[in-house]
Motif scaffolding. Structure first.
Motif, PDB file in Angstrom:
ATOM      1  N   GLN A   1       0.840  -1.184   0.000  1.00  0.00           N
ATOM      2  CA  GLN A   1       0.000   0.000   0.000  1.00  0.00           C
ATOM      3  C   GLN A   1       0.879   1.239   0.000  1.00  0.00           C
ATOM      4  O   GLN A   1       1.665   1.462   0.916  1.00  0.00           O
ATOM      5  CB  GLN A   1      -0.925   0.017   1.223  1.00  0.00           C
ATOM      6  CG  GLN A   1      -1.925   1.150   1.214  1.00  0.00           C
ATOM      7  CD  GLN A   1      -2.949   1.043   2.329  1.00  0.00           C
ATOM      8  OE1 GLN A   1      -2.736   0.364   3.336  1.00  0.00           O
ATOM      9  NE2 GLN A   1      -4.095   1.673   2.165  1.00  0.00           N
TER      10      GLN A   1
ATOM     11  N   GLY B   1      -1.841   7.161   0.385  1.00  0.00           N
ATOM     12  CA  GLY B   1      -2.982   7.707  -0.332  1.00  0.00           C
ATOM     13  C   GLY B   1      -3.622   6.752  -1.322  1.00  0.00           C
ATOM     14  O   GLY B   1      -4.506   7.157  -2.089  1.00  0.00           O
ATOM     15  N   GLU B   2      -3.208   5.500  -1.320  1.00  0.00           N
ATOM     16  CA  GLU B   2      -3.775   4.524  -2.240  1.00  0.00           C
ATOM     17  C   GLU B   2      -4.222   3.279  -1.500  1.00  0.00           C
ATOM     18  O   GLU B   2      -3.931   3.103  -0.325  1.00  0.00           O
ATOM     19  CB  GLU B   2      -2.748   4.167  -3.320  1.00  0.00           C
ATOM     20  CG  GLU B   2      -2.322   5.366  -4.166  1.00  0.00           C
ATOM     21  CD  GLU B   2      -1.345   4.980  -5.263  1.00  0.00           C
ATOM     22  OE1 GLU B   2      -0.755   5.892  -5.853  1.00  0.00           O
ATOM     23  OE2 GLU B   2      -1.172   3.773  -5.519  1.00  0.00           O
ATOM     24  N   GLY B   3      -4.939   2.426  -2.217  1.00  0.00           N
ATOM     25  CA  GLY B   3      -5.368   1.176  -1.623  1.00  0.00           C
ATOM     26  C   GLY B   3      -4.308   0.098  -1.791  1.00  0.00           C
ATOM     27  O   GLY B   3      -3.359   0.251  -2.567  1.00  0.00           O
TER      28      GLY B   3
END
Lengths: 111, 114
Positions: free
Chosen positions: A37, A40-42
């Protein structure tokens, strides 16, 4: 309930070094997954393992399904700055057969 | 591009507001999930939908209400949330819910409750 212990919690390394992290469970698992991860992202799937002893590579990443079926390892060779992020293991098995996640390993790579 | 799109990416709301999170997957999957991600805690599974039917609800407070109108869309309706509900909410999808099918995640909605 089922628990996944992931270690280390964090690692601070120099660019070019190799990295190892692992997850252990209290139950026998039939699937191990490794995710990364970025901020700011999955989570993004890196490697999926389905058989005890299985060793699978994805570029500089290599993961293994432990022989005991209660652990898994992820190795990163020759780390680069873009390897920075949080790495999660996830496993499925035990009484519930639900997918559960580890608490993550934060990797920082200094150029 | 992960194939799973979540909107909005960020949401700030008061405790008395009502809002909804949206998730859409373009992977042809038939199972969708909502997770809550808080700092220093494992991902917490909230809801699971398989073929548009809710198959799992992990003791989530009723102030969170999921909706799955079809296999490509998943919503999470929020009302009267509490400050401890501030977190990253992740949607995921997969081919089925059993076996070893890996879940593919969206980039999440960062929710802040004032």
């Amino acid at each position: 309930g089922q628990q996944l212990n992931q270690s280390p919690q964090s690692m601070f390394i120099q660019e070019g070094e190799d990295v190892s992290m692992n997850c252990t469970s209290s139950s026998i698992f039939n699937t191990w997954l490794w995710y990364k991860q970025d901020p700011g992202e999955g989570p993004v799937l890196l490697i999926a393992l389905y058989k005890a002893g299985e060793l699978t590579s994805n570029g500089r990443l290599t993961a293994q399904f432990g022989i005991t079926r209660k652990d898994s390892f992820l190795n990163i060779s020759a780390s680069i700055p873009s390897d920075v992020g949080i790495y999660f293991c996830a496993g499925r098995g035990g009484a519930t057969n639900k997918l559960i996640f580890g608490t993550g390993t934060l990797l920082a790579v200094q150029p | 591009e992960t194939g799973v799109t979540q909107t909005p990416r960020h949401l700030v709301m008061g405790m008395t507001n009502k809002k909804s999170l949206k998730c859409e997957q373009h992977l042809g999957h038939n199972a969708m999930y909502w997770y809550k991600q808080s700092a220093k805690k494992p991902l917490e599974l909230m809801f699971v939908y398989s073929l548009e039917e809710r198959v799992e609800n992990n003791s989530v407070p009723s102030r969170f209400s999921p909706e799955c109108p079809n296999s490509s869309h998943l919503f999470l309706h929020l009302h009267t949330l509490q400050p401890e509900d501030s977190a990253l909410y992740l949607c995921a999808s997969s081919h089925g819910t059993g076996g070893g099918q890996p879940q593919h995640f969206g980039d999440g909605t960062r929710l802040s409750i004032l």
